[in-house]
Design a protein around this motif. Structure first.
Motif, PDB file in Angstrom:
ATOM      1  N   LEU A   2      44.290  21.386   4.083  1.00 11.64           N
ATOM      2  CA  LEU A   2      45.361  20.393   4.074  1.00 11.64           C
ATOM      3  C   LEU A   2      44.820  19.008   4.413  1.00 11.64           C
ATOM      4  N   VAL A   3      45.460  18.013   3.842  1.00 13.74           N
ATOM      5  CA  VAL A   3      45.136  16.621   4.159  1.00 13.74           C
ATOM      6  C   VAL A   3      45.971  16.255   5.381  1.00 13.74           C
ATOM      7  N   ARG A   4      45.326  15.933   6.477  1.00 12.39           N
ATOM      8  CA  ARG A   4      46.003  15.644   7.743  1.00 12.39           C
ATOM      9  C   ARG A   4      45.938  14.158   8.055  1.00 12.39           C
ATOM     10  N   GLY A  96      35.812   7.646  12.971  1.00 13.19           N
ATOM     11  CA  GLY A  96      35.654   9.007  13.475  1.00 13.19           C
ATOM     12  C   GLY A  96      36.488  10.046  12.756  1.00 13.19           C
ATOM     13  N   ARG A  97      36.840   9.788  11.522  1.00 12.20           N
ATOM     14  CA  ARG A  97      37.644  10.734  10.735  1.00 12.20           C
ATOM     15  C   ARG A  97      36.794  11.263   9.592  1.00 12.20           C
ATOM     16  N   ARG A  98      36.937  12.544   9.287  1.00 16.01           N
ATOM     17  CA  ARG A  98      36.052  13.170   8.303  1.00 16.01           C
ATOM     18  C   ARG A  98      36.706  13.450   6.956  1.00 16.01           C
ATOM     19  N   GLN A  99      38.020  13.210   6.825  1.00 13.19           N
ATOM     20  CA  GLN A  99      38.700  13.374   5.539  1.00 13.19           C
ATOM     21  C   GLN A  99      38.883  12.000   4.908  1.00 13.19           C
ATOM     22  N   SER A 153      38.255  17.633  -3.555  1.00 14.71           N
ATOM     23  CA  SER A 153      39.559  18.240  -3.766  1.00 14.71           C
ATOM     24  C   SER A 153      40.380  17.273  -4.613  1.00 14.71           C
ATOM     25  N   ILE A 154      40.951  17.756  -5.710  1.00 12.86           N
ATOM     26  CA  ILE A 154      41.736  16.904  -6.594  1.00 12.86           C
ATOM     27  C   ILE A 154      43.201  17.050  -6.199  1.00 12.86           C
ATOM     28  N   VAL A 160      49.414  14.211  -1.162  1.00  9.78           N
ATOM     29  CA  VAL A 160      48.873  13.539   0.024  1.00  9.78           C
ATOM     30  C   VAL A 160      49.999  13.109   0.956  1.00  9.78           C
ATOM     31  N   VAL A 161      50.996  12.450   0.418  1.00  8.94           N
ATOM     32  CA  VAL A 161      52.079  11.925   1.252  1.00  8.94           C
ATOM     33  C   VAL A 161      52.792  13.045   2.009  1.00  8.94           C
ATOM     34  N   PHE A 162      53.111  14.134   1.322  1.00  6.25           N
ATOM     35  CA  PHE A 162      53.824  15.228   1.990  1.00  6.25           C
ATOM     36  C   PHE A 162      52.926  15.989   2.959  1.00  6.25           C
ATOM     37  N   GLU A 163      51.647  16.107   2.656  1.00  5.86           N
ATOM     38  CA  GLU A 163      50.743  16.748   3.611  1.00  5.86           C
ATOM     39  C   GLU A 163      50.541  15.862   4.838  1.00  5.86           C
ATOM     40  N   TRP A 164      50.440  14.555   4.637  1.00 10.30           N
ATOM     41  CA  TRP A 164      50.354  13.651   5.785  1.00 10.30           C
ATOM     42  C   TRP A 164      51.587  13.774   6.681  1.00 10.30           C
TER      43      TRP A 164
END
Length: 181
Positions: A2-4, A96-99, A153-154, A160-164
């Motif tokens: 998931l995109v956090r 410090g973020r990896r995504q 990841s495509i 993205v918006v809903f996963e955020w």
């Protein structure tokens, strides 16, 4: 994966005045980059923006500049891969973020080379397919295929918006979900 929001940084690559008119479906790129920028601002996702040789390609278009969260670094580069510029790598490392959620132009040049560089540096790359483009649809499609094969990841803007956001029924949900109506 998931995109956090708390693990992400949004990277906007080279959405510039002299380049954008030549980009296939540039209106789609502008609209979706704007949604991502506004959602990032509402959800405290940091943003890094690049400009490729601004002297020749112009500055970032006003629609994107107007949507930038306050304090967003605008990093000029002459390398096609943003990762080729030490200031870009330093800006990401400082967060410090990896995504990395990646959008912009051109998909088959600067976006592709940035994605490949980020993957080599160990970042997880989420390429927002509906917020990137090239001058031709064939280059756009080939770039997405290549980034997918390399391990990116495509995703889409709405993914993205809903996963955020993670959940409905929050004050930020009402604000952010209105962006995609």
């Amino acid at each position: 994966m998931l995109v956090r929001a708390e693990e992400s940084v949004l990277v906007v690559v080279d959405v510039q005045a002299r380049l954008l008119p030549a980009i296939h479906e540039s209106g789609r790129v502008l609209r979706n980059a704007g949604i991502l920028l506004k959602a990032a601002d509402a959800l405290s996702v940091p943003v890094v923006l690049t400009e490729q040789y601004a002297k020749g390609l112009g500055e970032t278009v006003e629609e994107v500049r107007a949507a930038l969260p306050a304090g967003t670094p605008v990093l000029e580069k002459i390398t096609f891969a943003s990762t080729g510029e030490p200031s870009f790598v330093a800006a990401l490392e400082a967060l410090g973020r990896r995504q990395v959620v990646l959008c912009g132009t051109e998909a088959h040049v600067c976006v592709l080379q940035t994605a490949l560089g980020l993957l080599q540096l160990g970042y997880t790359v989420h390429l927002v397919a509906d917020a990137v483009s090239s001058r031709t649809p064939a280059n756009h499609a080939a770039a997405i295929d290549r980034m997918r094969a390399a391990g990116a990841s495509i995703v889409t803007t709405e993914m993205v918006v809903f996963e955020w956001m993670e959940r409905a029924g929050t004050p930020v949900f009402k604000t952010v979900s209105a962006l995609i109506r």
